[in-house]
Design an enzyme around this catalytic site. Structure first.
Site, PDB file in Angstrom:
ATOM      1  CG  ASP A 104       3.488  -4.981   3.494  1.00  0.00           C
ATOM      2  OD1 ASP A 104       2.917  -6.097   3.495  1.00  0.00           O
ATOM      3  OD2 ASP A 104       4.058  -4.514   4.497  1.00  0.00           O
ATOM      4  CE  LYS A 162       4.394  -1.238   6.092  1.00  0.00           C
ATOM      5  NZ  LYS A 162       5.162  -2.105   5.187  1.00  0.00           N
ATOM      6  CE  LYS A 164       4.606  -4.079   8.425  1.00  0.00           C
ATOM      7  NZ  LYS A 164       5.063  -4.767   7.211  1.00  0.00           N
TER       8      LYS A 164
END
Lengths: 804, 318
Positions: free
Chosen positions: B155, B218, B254
């Site tokens: 991430d 995300k 996400k």
């Protein structure tokens, strides 16, 4: 572990992730119907009334067809009893200080808050609309409306000084409506001191519940009375003595029929017709959000009608693709299910939609339907119609629920032409992120009275006026404009019926009596006949004949042109050509022109005064009249500059512009009396608000008006003011039946007034008639009061939501 | 795991004309939550599904191998066995989608998961998380080290500086390098939407991240003042759909930060279902980054099964 409560389906749902039912219990609605033994009557004067020997109709769940209750069909005497109760209540209610009425409305809002679950389940149960919309939208808005109007009542004595409540208001509601339509109208009526009799279609219990909630609130039981009965009782309600105004909302043809039926009756008529909305989507829009706007407007059970969607060609493909993808996700089902977007509205609405879509298809349109819709009977899927040829009958007809008719446009200019190219004129939303373009479209949509830039769906707020124009009717609800619907200038006598039963609409004013020579012409040289003042110059009438005008002493005063249908046509055309130029003038320019006319009149004072003298007015009085006429022009000229546009703040983030827009071509038939003062008093407000006018001057003495025309010929742009002399009944007929005259003021005989009211049903132009009563033109209130200004323009509210 | 999003050449025309209407997006966000309630059995099934989307996360300064181990155990057994049995779901192998930790804790997580016999991926944050204000070289090195330690999902945070100053080419270039540094690991790009200034920037950053080859986009790090919100999500989901329509590549989504209640998680599921459709409702394309959400979901499941509300001590901690 405790016994499992889980059913067997979890495994399956885990894989499919489908939506399940989310039913809202309607036990309390049924319990309420039980308190009435499943038999609903009327609610009058704080009591249920269930007269005997009435037919009853079943109130059914539109989805299951289950019988919920029977509803009595009212008859004429029920209506009379309700009006009597409302009249009695009006005596005390209207005398109360505004603050007391405000308290009462606030209490009513509290009662609604307490019983909101009952209200929303009952409404959703009997109408079939999605309960989410009723619960989160309608019921909340109903309370906001009461609060907003409570505040208006509280400040009424100061803010609305010079106005008084009309009296008993009759309210006629259509069969497909939300109880909000009733709230929009009763709240302002009650706030200003009127009382209400609502005629609701049978099998609509929610208004009855509201009336009960209000009635049980205590000291003013008769302020809201609800009669359930067929639409045929509408004229009965309107003709009850004491009913001062009838507010109707519903279908176009019903409204038109009511307009004709009520010609000559006592009650004033306010119409709100049709349910179609309009959405303009430009290439500078956030298309995904605009698609949500379409969903809100057409497929969310918010609006009763369909939607006309205009999309700029450059984003057409993209919009259609997104719209269709979005439609696939719509869910329809039982209204009481909290997870549906759309309920069902019974067989009639479905059949209407089906018929429209089939016809559109046969006329060459593409039809796209999608969504998760139960296959059984009362449901109809969200429908997108495109490629409908503009000349096909369907393209002209009103779009029904739940249909969206999309068509492309190339430029903003073309969008406006298309948007304004229907006989209807209700609210519109404009989607564009470019402020300049959005304002251009918002200002320009002549038809769109409630145009809102980037509006998210068709939003409403109690403080923002909503209304229509053209065939959508010209009544208002919400905001200050909604209040004036139920007010009249203080001191106006009560409206009584002036119906003349033997008036023949087919022949009234049809033939013009022929004019013959009127005896010897005296004086050194015979005066040349006046022409018609059309398009900025004097012209010979089409009929090539003149009519003699006598003075007060029976002597020949002069000859004026005998105008006819062709001359009216020419005058209206000339006025139309001047419309955009004049409406586009700055307020300052309008002021300057009116003041210039005032100065010219001042210079012409002696001529005008001597003309008046020949009409039997004493010289001193004649001079005073000229002076007053000059003052009228100056006053209205100043107002044109002062009025401007106001800014409001609504619940929505962002300002709301309240614009006062000209009506267009305003036809004015002046009274016989006060040939100069009345002429000027009517002309000035019409011009100040940006209208162009076609005037029929006093029949007895048109010469004064024609004198004024001499000045207008040199000062005014061609076509701004057109004056047609001749037989008043005949000219009135031509104007009243003209489809392209946007409004008509008539001051003359009772029969003429009745004819004008009847004939206005054609294009539903707003009319203002004298009903054969004289008017005190020399007094400020009647000759130059705010009523004239109010009638000379219409409001448009422009919402500008903000955010980045 | 499925194949990667290969990304595309940088095409600035995809972001130049974009318009986002802020009030309309706010309105849509409000509607999503009100229009799709999910009840009873459906709720239970949806909540279990939500569990399989969770990136069970711990990102604290005081993380040690002990609490990472506990987290991994909870990831393997997210819901009490008897509750699953009652729902007849015990044989579905329900675990969370991944565990998510700081780079220094990747080894711990890999070891712990191996010990409990769980093959879910370990995700590591990287590139100067959460602010991203370190040198590009160290940021890239961070990715490589995390991958070496066994993280299969990375991430990364983007440089907000590049967004706020409109340096889209530079942003594209950086994410391209992140992509390369990830190798076979999945690249999840954190946009830190709370710090991008406007929804239009959110859309543009989303599109650039996808063009540069992100497998997921995300919302937030969980460390900004504003984290995952529905309006931001709507804009990102619409960008994902646009990218799919243009390229045929499905990029995952996400949301992370601030998602704590079971009810919230249902709204997130229906949001994705409404905007993108059912094909996005699988762990390969949808994750929820959360640390405390799981225990609330478990409490709701407990209530669904037993009809009683659970005390905190009734359910095992993570």
């Amino acid at each position: 572990m405790a016994a499992t409560r889980a059913g067997p389906r979890a495994r399956e749902i885990f894989t499919t992730l489908e939506y399940g039912p989310a039913p809202e219990s309607h036990a309390c609605a049924l319990a309420w119907l039980d308190t009435q033994d499943r038999l609903l009557g009327h609610y009058v004067n704080g009591k249920w009334s269930k007269p005997e020997h009435r037919n009853s109709v079943p109130c059914q769940d539109p989805i299951t067809g289950e019988n919920l209750a029977s509803c009595l069909q009212g008859q004429a005497q029920d209506v009379a009893a309700a009006v009597e109760a409302a009249r009695t209540a009006f005596e005390s209610w209207s005398k109360l200080p505004g603050a007391v009425r405000a308290q009462h409305l606030t209490r009513l809002a509290k009662v609604i808050q307490k019983h909101q679950r009952l209200l929303w389940t009952l409404e959703s149960l009997v109408t079939g609309r999605a309960v989410r919309e009723v619960r989160d939208g309608d019921v909340q808005l109903a309370q906001q409306l009461l609060h907003y109007h409570a505040v208006q009542a509280h400040t009424q004595e100061q803010a609305l000084a010079g106005w008084e409540p009309m009296g008993v208001i009759g309210l006629i509601l259509p069969s497909t409506f939300s109880f909000l339509e009733m709230m929009w109208r009763i709240c302002p009526a009650l706030a200003v001191g009127c009382t209400v009799v609502a005629l609701v279609p049978p099998a609509s219990p929610t208004p009855l519940l509201l009336a009960q909630l209000a009635g049980e609130l205590g000291p003013f039981p008769g302020i809201i009375n609800v009669i359930s009965g067929p639409a045929s009782l509408g004229p009965v309600l309107a003709s009850q003595p004491g009913v001062q105004k009838v507010a109707f909302c519903g279908a176009l043809e019903e409204g038109r029929a009511l307009r004709r039926a009520l010609a000559g009756e006592g009650a004033e008529l306010g119409l709100a017709l049709g349910a179609e909305a309009l959405l303009l989507l430009s290439d500078a829009a956030d298309v995904d959000s605009a698609v949500e706007g379409v969903v809100d407007a057409a497929w969310s059970d918010r609006s009763p009608g369909g939607l006309r969607l205009l999309v700029q060609e450059s984003v057409w493909e993209e919009t259609m693709r997104r719209l269709q993808a979005r439609m696939a996700r719509l869910r329809s089902g039982r209204g009481l299910d909290g997870a549906v977007d759309m309920g069902a509205r019974g067989a009639a609405a479905r059949d209407l939609a089906q018929r429209y879509v089939r016809e559109a298809q046969s006329q060459g349109a593409q039809v796209f339907q999608a969504g998760d819709v139960p296959l059984d009977s009362p449901f109809y899927p969200p429908t997108l119609v495109s490629d409908l040829p503009p000349a096909s009958p369907c393209a002209q007809a009103e779009v029904p629920w739940p249909v969206v008719v999309a068509s492309p446009f190339r430029t903003a200019k073309e969008a406006l032409a298309l948007a304004n190219g229907t006989p209807r004129g209700s609210s519109a939303s404009v989607w564009s992120e470019r402020l300049g373009q959005a304002l251009e479209l918002g200002y320009g949509s002549v038809g769109a009275a409630g145009a809102r830039r980037e509006a998210c769906g068709l939003r409403v707020d109690p403080a923002v006026p909503i209304g229509g124009c053209k065939e959508s009717g010209s009544s208002w609800h919400g905001g200050p404009d909604g209040l004036y619907e139920y007010l009249r200038p203080s001191g106006t006598p009560a409206r009584l019926s002036y119906l003349s039963k033997n008036l023949n609409y087919d022949t009234f004013g049809l033939a013009v009596p022929s004019t013959l020579p009127a005896g010897p012409e005296t004086g050194p040289t015979p005066a040349p006949p006046y022409g018609l003042f059309v398009g900025g110059r004097f012209q010979a009438p089409g009929a090539r004949s003149s009519r003699p005008i006598q003075d007060a002493f029976g002597n020949l005063h002069g000859y004026v042109a005998e105008g006819g249908a062709k001359d009216i046509r020419g005058a209206v055309e000339a006025a139309h050509q001047a419309t955009s130029g004049w409406a586009g003038q700055s307020p300052g320019a309008r002021t300057a022109l009116l003041w210039a006319l005032a100065a010219a009149l001042e210079r012409r004072e002696s001529t005008l005064a001597s003309r008046l003298e020949r009409q039997g007015v004493e010289l001193k009085a004649a001079k005073a009249e000229v002076e007053l006429s000059v003052r009228r022009l100056r006053t209205w000229g100043a107002q044109a500059e002062a009025e401007g546009q106001t800014l409001q703040v609504a619940a929505l983030r962002g300002p709301v512009l309240r614009l006062r827009e000209p009506l267009g071509v305003l036809a004015i038939v002046c009274p016989d009396e006060r040939p100069l003062l009345a002429f000027v008093s009517l002309l000035a407000p019409a011009l100040a608000h940006g209208n162009t006018v076609v005037m029929v001057p006093s029949g007895a003495c048109p010469l004064l008006a024609l004198e004024v025309c001499q000045d207008m010929a040199t000062l005014f742009p061609a076509g701004l003011v057109n004056v047609v002399t001749g037989d008043r009944d005949h000219l009135t007929r031509c104007l009243a039946l003209h489809q392209d005259v946007q409004a008509l003021w008539y001051f003359g005989s009772a029969q003429g007034s009745q004819f004008v009211e009847w004939a206005s049903a054609g294009n539903l132009k707003p009319v203002w008639v004298s009903r054969g009563l004289p008017r005190a033109w020399e007094q400020e209130a009647e000759g130059a009061g705010p009523e004239l200004g109010l009638r000379a323009a219409r409001t448009k509210a422009l919402w500008l939501p903000m955010g980045d | 795991m499925s194949t990667h999003n290969q990304g595309t050449e940088l095409d600035l025309s995809w972001i130049s004309k974009i318009q986002v209407n802020h009030p309309a997006v706010l309105r849509r966000a409000g509607q999503i939550q009100a229009r799709r309630p999910v009840k009873k059995e459906w709720q239970a099934a949806w909540l279990l599904k939500a569990v399989t989307f969770i990136d069970l996360t711990t990102l604290s300064g005081d993380d040690t191998s002990c609490n990472v181990q506990r987290l991994c155990y909870k990831a393997k057994y997210p819901i009490r066995e008897d509750l699953l049995k009652a729902l007849n779901m015990h044989d579905k192998g329900i675990t969370t989608a991944a565990v998510c930790v700081y780079p220094a804790r990747v080894c711990d997580a890999v070891k712990a998961l191996k010990a409990v016999g769980c093959d879910i991926p370990v995700a590591s944050v990287a590139t100067g998380f959460p602010a991203g204000q370190t040198h590009l070289k160290t940021r890239l090195e961070e990715i490589r080290l995390a991958v070496e330690d066994g993280a299969t999902e990375i991430d990364v945070v983007i440089s907000r500086t590049l967004v706020l100053t409109g340096q889209w080419e530079a942003l594209y270039g950086e994410i391209r390098q992140f992509r390369k540094a990830c190798g076979e690991a999945h690249l999840k790009t954190i946009l830190a939407t709370g710090e991008l200034g406007s929804l239009t920037n959110v859309y543009k950053a989303s599109m650039i991240a996808m063009m540069a080859g992100s497998d997921f986009i995300k919302t937030s790090t969980g460390k900004e003042t504003v984290n995952a919100t529905f309006p931001v999500a709507i804009v990102m989901l619409r960008a994902i759909r646009d990218f799919f329509w243009k390229t045929g590549n499905k990029v995952g989504f996400k949301p992370a930060g601030g998602i704590r209640s079971a009810k919230d998680s249902l709204a997130w599921l229906s949001l994705v279902k409404e905007e993108l459709g059912d094909e996005w409702l699988k762990p390969e394309l949808f994750r929820i980054g959360a640390s405390t959400l799981l225990s609330d979901i478990e409490r709701q499941i407990y209530h669904h099964v037993t009809g009683r509300y659970a005390a905190y001590h009734d359910l095992p901690m993570s």
